[in-house]
Design an enzyme around this catalytic site. Structure first.
Site, PDB file in Angstrom:
ATOM      1  N   HIS A  42      67.670 -26.062 -88.091  1.00 34.15           N
ATOM      2  CA  HIS A  42      67.996 -24.638 -88.267  1.00 34.15           C
ATOM      3  C   HIS A  42      66.912 -23.792 -87.602  1.00 34.15           C
ATOM      4  O   HIS A  42      65.725 -24.076 -87.729  1.00 34.15           O
ATOM      5  CB  HIS A  42      68.074 -24.313 -89.765  1.00 34.15           C
ATOM      6  CG  HIS A  42      68.207 -22.844 -90.060  1.00 34.15           C
ATOM      7  ND1 HIS A  42      67.177 -22.086 -90.572  1.00 34.15           N
ATOM      8  CD2 HIS A  42      69.256 -22.003 -89.902  1.00 34.15           C
ATOM      9  CE1 HIS A  42      67.588 -20.842 -90.737  1.00 34.15           C
ATOM     10  NE2 HIS A  42      68.839 -20.762 -90.332  1.00 34.15           N
ATOM     11  N   ASN A  43      67.334 -22.747 -86.878  1.00 33.21           N
ATOM     12  CA  ASN A  43      66.376 -21.863 -86.191  1.00 33.21           C
ATOM     13  C   ASN A  43      65.295 -22.683 -85.489  1.00 33.21           C
ATOM     14  O   ASN A  43      64.092 -22.508 -85.711  1.00 33.21           O
ATOM     15  CB  ASN A  43      65.740 -20.884 -87.179  1.00 33.21           C
ATOM     16  CG  ASN A  43      66.715 -19.790 -87.603  1.00 33.21           C
ATOM     17  OD1 ASN A  43      67.835 -19.706 -87.105  1.00 33.21           O
ATOM     18  ND2 ASN A  43      66.301 -18.962 -88.536  1.00 33.21           N
ATOM     19  N   GLU A  72      69.669 -25.244 -82.893  1.00 30.62           N
ATOM     20  CA  GLU A  72      70.196 -23.884 -83.003  1.00 30.62           C
ATOM     21  C   GLU A  72      69.465 -22.964 -82.032  1.00 30.62           C
ATOM     22  O   GLU A  72      68.239 -23.027 -81.897  1.00 30.62           O
ATOM     23  CB  GLU A  72      70.046 -23.351 -84.426  1.00 30.62           C
ATOM     24  CG  GLU A  72      70.717 -21.984 -84.582  1.00 30.62           C
ATOM     25  CD  GLU A  72      70.707 -21.478 -86.015  1.00 30.62           C
ATOM     26  OE1 GLU A  72      71.551 -20.636 -86.336  1.00 30.62           O
ATOM     27  OE2 GLU A  72      69.852 -21.921 -86.801  1.00 30.62           O
ATOM     28  N   ASP A  74      69.390 -18.845 -81.189  1.00 35.35           N
ATOM     29  CA  ASP A  74      69.796 -17.463 -81.479  1.00 35.35           C
ATOM     30  C   ASP A  74      69.623 -16.636 -80.210  1.00 35.35           C
ATOM     31  O   ASP A  74      68.494 -16.411 -79.758  1.00 35.35           O
ATOM     32  CB  ASP A  74      68.937 -16.877 -82.602  1.00 35.35           C
ATOM     33  CG  ASP A  74      69.367 -17.378 -83.972  1.00 35.35           C
ATOM     34  OD1 ASP A  74      70.140 -18.347 -84.010  1.00 35.35           O
ATOM     35  OD2 ASP A  74      68.922 -16.819 -84.983  1.00 35.35           O
ATOM     36  N   HIS A  87      64.445 -14.540 -83.654  1.00 38.86           N
ATOM     37  CA  HIS A  87      65.125 -14.268 -84.915  1.00 38.86           C
ATOM     38  C   HIS A  87      65.415 -12.779 -84.975  1.00 38.86           C
ATOM     39  O   HIS A  87      64.517 -11.976 -85.248  1.00 38.86           O
ATOM     40  CB  HIS A  87      64.245 -14.709 -86.089  1.00 38.86           C
ATOM     41  CG  HIS A  87      65.020 -14.982 -87.331  1.00 38.86           C
ATOM     42  ND1 HIS A  87      64.439 -15.022 -88.573  1.00 38.86           N
ATOM     43  CD2 HIS A  87      66.339 -15.234 -87.531  1.00 38.86           C
ATOM     44  CE1 HIS A  87      65.354 -15.295 -89.484  1.00 38.86           C
ATOM     45  NE2 HIS A  87      66.510 -15.426 -88.867  1.00 38.86           N
ATOM     46  N   GLU A 121      73.969 -19.159 -81.786  1.00 37.85           N
ATOM     47  CA  GLU A 121      74.145 -17.969 -82.622  1.00 37.85           C
ATOM     48  C   GLU A 121      74.151 -16.807 -81.634  1.00 37.85           C
ATOM     49  O   GLU A 121      73.112 -16.253 -81.266  1.00 37.85           O
ATOM     50  CB  GLU A 121      72.996 -17.864 -83.625  1.00 37.85           C
ATOM     51  CG  GLU A 121      73.175 -16.794 -84.670  1.00 37.85           C
ATOM     52  CD  GLU A 121      74.301 -17.102 -85.639  1.00 37.85           C
ATOM     53  OE1 GLU A 121      74.873 -16.145 -86.173  1.00 37.85           O
ATOM     54  OE2 GLU A 121      74.596 -18.290 -85.854  1.00 37.85           O
TER      55      GLU A 121
END
Length: 521
Positions: A42-43, A72, A74, A87, A121
């Site tokens: 995640h992230n 992931e 973003d 983020h 994302e």
């Protein structure tokens, strides 16, 4: 043999508790992708907290070198028409999308040959989405999966074996996979697709996972506490229009991101190539209330779980509770050490650390009745015996009169709720080395429900050594994860061997516990 020679022998490959045959890929890799647990991050770009920490390319190279198979990214609009990764709406630093893809291209298949999923994302404008698509195609080249496998249109997901050395893009998609196949070869540059997505305001856990929720103030908490019975929140539905560059949309083949609504809706409408991402809070609620339905859902569709937005310090949830219902991609913050990442590392050390673990048959069946919160059936009890030989290099203890370590060993089994058990040995006072006469006996015959877990292979094993320094109020943790099914030749197991595969085990040596009473083992 000298004492030093004995230590070298005990630490050699000849004395490893792991089964050597499992240090390479030994499982059948020809089942559909949904039939595997997949190591997921995640992230991935963050190497610290979620609010002001740095974004760094090391996050991607490190995760890939640990066997991670779902990263992931973003993506946001950047200056000079160059997409950036960070983020969103926080003070975390920014890195460019191009450099992220270059690092992924370099490290994608160093540790594992099996497919890598890039979970986008995507917050970019259609113009910069085209730039993203161009980077993916030009940098990754033939590694990027851009069409279906084979000439016939599939009716199921391909296997990890069929997708070896391929990188898949997970993102929203305009239209269906069938339409993408029909448009194969056509130039989609400059085309923009649009679709409508329903948003439920009350489901804050399903909101944009890249935006952390602000913490409540103490005053607000006190005001809320005064209210006796607040009315249930009404679900305000609003419609959001999403614009996608067709050039990026066409790169989504077997991993189309589809918003989860309900198990009933998925059974009636979801396609085999569509997958869901569910926040941990909602997923936990679903697992507790409708566990068997959750297992049936994950037997049919890939499901990804991600941490809630309030985990600003990049803390992790316990992945075991979601593996228990068959979730394939249980995404964790790889940069945060602790129990959760030890479970992750221990589980995915199996099968040659390739990042894919075949789910047990009862989790792949479309008619399974398995419920981790209500394990039923007749299972033969199994006795597990562990002999503690010795411990060494233990630091002095400030809480001991003789300034020597007062060690003990704790063993903890993780799995389905009925399988949780924790026991410990007696304390060896003022002794830097565990006595060779100490013997730990853990009877699993008293835990007949636990045998369901062991029979069905849904847990990992971690061996952990924890050295606590009470005076400095800090702890140094060294963990060495392993699968317990690797220990057949090293311990005595009475009963059928295949009943105990992939149990989770913790062995903990603690200091400063000399007054702790012995448990009856």
């Amino acid at each position: 043999m000298s004492f030093e020679g004995f230590l070298r022998y005990m630490n050699s490959k000849d004395c490893l508790i792991y089964k050597r045959a499992h240090t390479i890929v030994y499982q059948n890799m020809s089942y559909p992708l949904r039939d595997y647990f997949i190591s997921s991050s995640h992230n991935t770009y963050l190497i610290s907290d979620q609010l002001i920490g740095p974004s760094h390319l090391w996050g991607y190279s490190s995760a890939l070198m640990k066997g991670c198979r779902c990263l992931e990214i973003d993506c946001w609009d950047g200056p000079q028409n160059d997409p950036i990764v960070y983020h969103g709406h926080t003070l975390t630093s920014k890195i460019t999308f191009r450099t992220v893809i270059e690092v992924i291209d370099k490290y994608a298949f160093v540790v594992s040959d099996y497919p890598l999923v890039l979970s986008l994302e995507n917050h970019c404008s259609p113009k910069q989405q085209e730039v993203m698509a161009d980077y993916l195609e030009t940098i990754l080249g033939d590694k990027l999966l851009t069409t279906i496998i084979g000439d016939m249109f599939p009716t199921d997901l391909p296997s990890p074996e069929a997708l070896k050395f391929k990188i898949l893009v997970k993102n929203k998609k305009v239209g269906t996979l069938e339409e993408t196949v029909l448009r194969r070869g056509l130039d989609s540059h400059g085309e923009i697709g649009e679709f409508v997505e329903e948003v439920e305001q009350s489901e804050d856990d399903d909101a944009d996972e890249s935006t952390p929720a602000p913490p409540k103030s103490p005053l607000l908490k006190r005001r809320n506490a005064v209210k006796r019975s607040p009315p249930p929140p009404r679900k305000k539905r609003k419609v959001k229009k999403i614009k996608l560059a067709m050039e990026l949309s066409e790169l989504v083949i077997y991993t189309k991101a589809e918003k989860f609504k309900s198990f009933e809706h998925s059974r009636a409408n979801q396609k085999f190539y569509e997958m869901n991402s569910i926040g941990e809070v909602k997923a936990r609620k679903l697992a507790k209330q409708t566990a068997n339905e959750f297992v049936l859902h994950t037997a049919k569709f890939i499901t990804r779980i991600y941490p809630k937005g309030t985990r600003a310090t990049s803390s992790n949830y316990n992945p075991q509770e979601f593996w228990n219902v068959g979730c394939q991609m249980v995404a964790l913050n790889f940069q945060t050490p602790g129990l959760q990442m030890e479970l992750q590392n221990g589980k995915f050390m199996d099968n040659g650390s390739c990042g894919y673990l075949l789910k047990p048959e009862f989790m792949r069946s479309s008619t399974t009745q398995f419920n981790p919160y209500n394990v039923t059936g007749n299972h033969n009890p199994v006795t597990l015996s562990i002999r503690l030989i010795s411990g060494y290099q233990l630091p002095p203890s400030n809480l001991s009169r003789t300034n020597k370590a007062d060690p003990l060993v704790q063993i903890e089994i993780h799995g389905v709720p009925e399988d949780q058990v924790k026991q410990q040995t007696c304390v060896i006072k003022s002794n830097d080395i565990l006595s060779q006469r100490q013997f730990l006996y853990l009877s699993l015959g008293q835990l007949e429900q636990n045998i369901m877990l062991r029979k069905n292979e849904i847990s990992s094993v971690v061996k952990k050594v924890l050295l606590s320094h009470i005076k400095k109020k800090t702890s140094i943790t060294y963990y060495e994860p392993a699968q317990f099914h690797n220990v057949w030749e090293k311990i005595n197991i009475n009963g059928k061997v295949n009943k105990i595969e992939k149990t989770v085990l913790y062995i903990t040596i603690k200091l400063g516990q000399k007054n702790k009473p012995c448990s009856s083992l």
